[in-house]
Design a protein around this motif. Structure first.
Motif, PDB file in Angstrom:
ATOM      1  N   ASP A 258       0.601  43.030   2.609  1.00 48.99           N
ATOM      2  CA  ASP A 258       1.801  43.800   2.278  1.00 48.99           C
ATOM      3  C   ASP A 258       1.670  45.245   2.726  1.00 48.99           C
ATOM      4  OD1 ASP A 258       3.362  41.836   1.259  1.00 48.99           O
ATOM      5  OD2 ASP A 258       3.237  42.459  -0.836  1.00 48.99           O
ATOM      6  N   ILE A 259       0.513  45.832   2.487  1.00 49.19           N
ATOM      7  CA  ILE A 259       0.300  47.235   2.843  1.00 49.19           C
ATOM      8  C   ILE A 259       0.431  47.441   4.351  1.00 49.19           C
ATOM      9  CG2 ILE A 259      -1.412  49.105   2.910  1.00 49.19           C
ATOM     10  CD1 ILE A 259      -2.484  48.000   0.241  1.00 49.19           C
ATOM     11  N   ARG A 260      -0.152  46.515   5.113  1.00 48.53           N
ATOM     12  CA  ARG A 260      -0.100  46.617   6.582  1.00 48.53           C
ATOM     13  C   ARG A 260       1.158  45.988   7.163  1.00 48.53           C
ATOM     14  NH1 ARG A 260      -5.029  47.921   8.863  1.00 48.53           N
ATOM     15  NH2 ARG A 260      -3.719  48.252  10.703  1.00 48.53           N
ATOM     16  N   GLN A 261       1.979  45.382   6.312  1.00 48.82           N
ATOM     17  CA  GLN A 261       3.225  44.739   6.729  1.00 48.82           C
ATOM     18  C   GLN A 261       2.980  43.751   7.872  1.00 48.82           C
ATOM     19  OE1 GLN A 261       6.423  47.520   7.353  1.00 48.82           O
ATOM     20  NE2 GLN A 261       6.063  48.580   5.422  1.00 48.82           N
ATOM     21  N   GLU A 262       2.053  42.850   7.612  1.00 48.34           N
ATOM     22  CA  GLU A 262       1.618  41.890   8.624  1.00 48.34           C
ATOM     23  C   GLU A 262       1.224  40.583   7.944  1.00 48.34           C
ATOM     24  OE1 GLU A 262       1.289  41.764  12.062  1.00 48.34           O
ATOM     25  OE2 GLU A 262       0.623  39.724  11.595  1.00 48.34           O
ATOM     26  N   ARG A 263       1.682  39.457   8.461  1.00 48.93           N
ATOM     27  CA  ARG A 263       1.310  38.162   7.916  1.00 48.93           C
ATOM     28  C   ARG A 263       0.398  37.395   8.875  1.00 48.93           C
ATOM     29  NH1 ARG A 263       2.835  39.915   3.746  1.00 48.93           N
ATOM     30  NH2 ARG A 263       4.630  39.224   2.498  1.00 48.93           N
ATOM     31  N   GLY A 264       0.839  37.239  10.111  1.00 47.35           N
ATOM     32  CA  GLY A 264       0.146  36.374  11.056  1.00 47.35           C
ATOM     33  C   GLY A 264      -1.323  36.688  11.244  1.00 47.35           C
ATOM     34  N   ASN A 265      -1.649  37.958  11.406  1.00 49.48           N
ATOM     35  CA  ASN A 265      -3.045  38.331  11.644  1.00 49.48           C
ATOM     36  C   ASN A 265      -3.927  38.005  10.449  1.00 49.48           C
ATOM     37  OD1 ASN A 265      -2.459  39.263  14.194  1.00 49.48           O
ATOM     38  ND2 ASN A 265      -2.366  41.424  13.614  1.00 49.48           N
ATOM     39  N   TYR A 266      -3.374  38.141   9.243  1.00 49.09           N
ATOM     40  CA  TYR A 266      -4.191  37.892   8.065  1.00 49.09           C
ATOM     41  C   TYR A 266      -4.329  36.397   7.775  1.00 49.09           C
ATOM     42  CZ  TYR A 266      -4.298  42.851   7.402  1.00 49.09           C
ATOM     43  OH  TYR A 266      -4.538  44.195   7.601  1.00 49.09           O
ATOM     44  N   VAL A 267      -3.348  35.602   8.205  1.00 46.59           N
ATOM     45  CA  VAL A 267      -3.527  34.152   8.160  1.00 46.59           C
ATOM     46  C   VAL A 267      -4.686  33.759   9.083  1.00 46.59           C
ATOM     47  CG1 VAL A 267      -2.488  31.919   8.706  1.00 46.59           C
ATOM     48  CG2 VAL A 267      -1.126  33.670   7.549  1.00 46.59           C
ATOM     49  N   ALA A 362     -11.820  22.153  11.407  1.00 46.24           N
ATOM     50  CA  ALA A 362     -10.790  21.985  12.438  1.00 46.24           C
ATOM     51  C   ALA A 362      -9.428  22.411  11.907  1.00 46.24           C
ATOM     52  CB  ALA A 362     -10.755  20.529  12.899  1.00 46.24           C
ATOM     53  N   PHE A 363      -9.141  22.079  10.650  1.00 39.51           N
ATOM     54  CA  PHE A 363      -7.865  22.465  10.044  1.00 39.51           C
ATOM     55  C   PHE A 363      -7.677  23.982  10.052  1.00 39.51           C
ATOM     56  CE2 PHE A 363      -7.152  18.537   7.087  1.00 39.51           C
ATOM     57  CZ  PHE A 363      -6.881  17.775   8.203  1.00 39.51           C
ATOM     58  N   VAL A 364      -8.649  24.699   9.533  1.00 47.34           N
ATOM     59  CA  VAL A 364      -8.478  26.145   9.372  1.00 47.34           C
ATOM     60  C   VAL A 364      -8.506  26.879  10.713  1.00 47.34           C
ATOM     61  CG1 VAL A 364      -9.277  26.243   6.988  1.00 47.34           C
ATOM     62  CG2 VAL A 364     -10.941  26.391   8.831  1.00 47.34           C
ATOM     63  N   LEU A 365      -9.318  26.406  11.640  1.00 49.79           N
ATOM     64  CA  LEU A 365      -9.339  27.062  12.952  1.00 49.79           C
ATOM     65  C   LEU A 365      -8.028  26.833  13.689  1.00 49.79           C
ATOM     66  CD1 LEU A 365     -12.992  26.355  14.193  1.00 49.79           C
ATOM     67  CD2 LEU A 365     -12.069  28.432  13.128  1.00 49.79           C
ATOM     68  N   LEU A 366      -7.483  25.618  13.595  1.00 44.26           N
ATOM     69  CA  LEU A 366      -6.185  25.349  14.219  1.00 44.26           C
ATOM     70  C   LEU A 366      -5.090  26.168  13.546  1.00 44.26           C
ATOM     71  CD1 LEU A 366      -4.481  23.795  16.229  1.00 44.26           C
ATOM     72  CD2 LEU A 366      -4.373  21.888  14.593  1.00 44.26           C
ATOM     73  N   LEU A 367      -5.172  26.337  12.232  1.00 42.57           N
ATOM     74  CA  LEU A 367      -4.207  27.167  11.509  1.00 42.57           C
ATOM     75  C   LEU A 367      -4.238  28.597  12.025  1.00 42.57           C
ATOM     76  CD1 LEU A 367      -2.251  27.846   9.184  1.00 42.57           C
ATOM     77  CD2 LEU A 367      -4.231  28.046   7.675  1.00 42.57           C
TER      78      LEU A 367
END
Length: 400
Positions: A258-267, A362-367
């Protein structure tokens, strides 16, 4: 209470057996009713005398609880702007870690101290107490959640409610159309069609399936800890630090997002932390190192799940009816991963559990990779901005 009720069957076995989105329907009644009903259903499991009855009651419990998590996500997304949402939802989501850490200890206390009290087995007392507790809480939550209703039915004064609606409109987030709204309200069928024909819904569904599929490791944490040499109460106690790390990861990365206003990078970051940690867990033989990286792996998995689900509200922001359907669809398809996820860790693959660790890795790396692909796709194919004609405090209309 919801996550305690979800976990209690395993513990019972161990113990012996625009206007605002909140106007239609009012979440104060919808969410509280779900809580009250699932409490009653959970308590009814104490009366089950065979597997068929228990499975049937458990199925009913799943049906009732299914609307709660997406309901919470939609409720919060109807009050907070995109980059105010993750920190609020993370506080709710820490219930998964807290219940995981203490449900076993709570179950142990209840089943040990209430065994055969008034002729009722300890595992039955566990189901009754946790079920009745949920219903009791629901008797009060409906009043607190009334804050979301349009004045004069809600708790907010009219001017504060107006500010709450307007700040969402300025952020490009549509509220549910009401009788005073300036744009047409889509029907349920139209909202469903809008959601299922949006490519972003399916991309996020696949991502959330990967996230929740990897999170099925939570059911096997006691088993994995036991393989490190811990037994009895020591094994149960050593699961607590794992959930404590998960709690810290959830809060830290959601707040930072929220602070960095970013979702994708933190996923991606949380997914890669989990993936690398899983690889270390299966590669090293030192039990202390395995335990440490198991903590990091579970923490990464627990953090990427809410970040992925909340990305739905930020991407599919309007109309709110479409957002509600998209959240429910992503959540529903994502949680279907539990169907096959529980088969990833068969006891025959112990003590290293290479199959479970490899598949989850494999799941988390693909995510993490898909999060970056989606981020690039959103830049190339941005959504249409919300055009909302809102009434100002003096009654004039202005375009947002």
């Amino acid at each position: 209470m919801s996550y305690l009720d979800r976990a209690n069957i395993g513990n019972a076995k161990s113990g012996g057996s625009g206007e605002h989105a909140l106007d239609t329907p009012a979440p104060s009644y919808f969410l509280s009713t779900l809580c009250f009903v699932w409490g009653g259903v959970a308590a009814c499991m104490a009366a089950a005398t065979n597997y068929q009855a228990l499975a049937g009651i458990r199925f009913c419990l799943g049906v009732v609880e299914a609307g709660f998590a997406p309901g919470i996500a939609f409720y919060l997304s109807s009050w907070y702007k995109r980059h105010e949402l993750a920190k609020r939802y993370s506080i709710y989501y820490t219930a998964t870690a807290v219940s995981g850490a203490f449900s076993g200890l709570l179950a142990g206390v209840i089943t040990d101290h209430l065994a055969l009290a008034r002729g009722i087995e300890g595992w039955q007392w566990l189901l009754i107490i946790e079920g009745v507790g949920s219903s009791f809480v629901a008797c009060f939550t409906w009043y607190i959640l009334r804050i979301g209703l349009r004045p004069p039915h809600g708790l907010l004064p009219r001017n504060e409610y107006f500010i709450a609606v307007q700040r969402l409109a300025y952020d490009g987030i549509g509220g549910v159309s009401g009788k005073d709204a300036q744009y047409a309200e889509p029907t349920h069928g139209e909202a469903l069609k809008m959601a299922i024909t949006d490519w972003r819904t399916w991309c996020l569904s696949v991502m959330y399936m990967l996230a929740t599929g990897s999170q099925t490791i939570q059911y096997f944490i006691p088993t994995l800890v036991g393989q490190l040499g811990y037994t009895g109460y020591s094994k149960q106690f050593m699961t607590i630090p794992i959930y404590a790390v998960a709690l810290v990861f959830i809060l830290f990365f959601c707040f930072l997002s929220d602070i960095r206003q970013e979702r994708g990078n933190y996923v991606t970051i949380t997914s890669f932390i989990a993936g690398i940690s899983f690889i270390v867990c299966v590669s090293v033989s030192n039990e202390h190192v395995k335990y440490a990286f198991l903590c990091f792996a579970v923490g990464g998995v627990y953090a990427c799940c809410p970040l992925t689900l909340l990305w739905v509200s930020g991407i599919i922001d309007h109309p709110a009816e479409k957002r509600a359907v998209a959240i429910a669809l992503v959540n529903g398809l994502g949680n279907s991963a539990s169907i096959y996820g529980t088969f990833l860790w068969p006891s025959t693959t112990g003590p290293r559990y290479v199959q479970g660790f490899a598949t989850t890795t494999a799941f988390v790396l693909l995510l993490g990779i898909l999060a970056q692909i989606l981020k690039l796709a959103l830049k190339k194919y941005p959504s249409q901005a919300l055009h909302y004609e809102a009434k100002t405090a003096d009654g004039k209309a202005e375009d947002v």
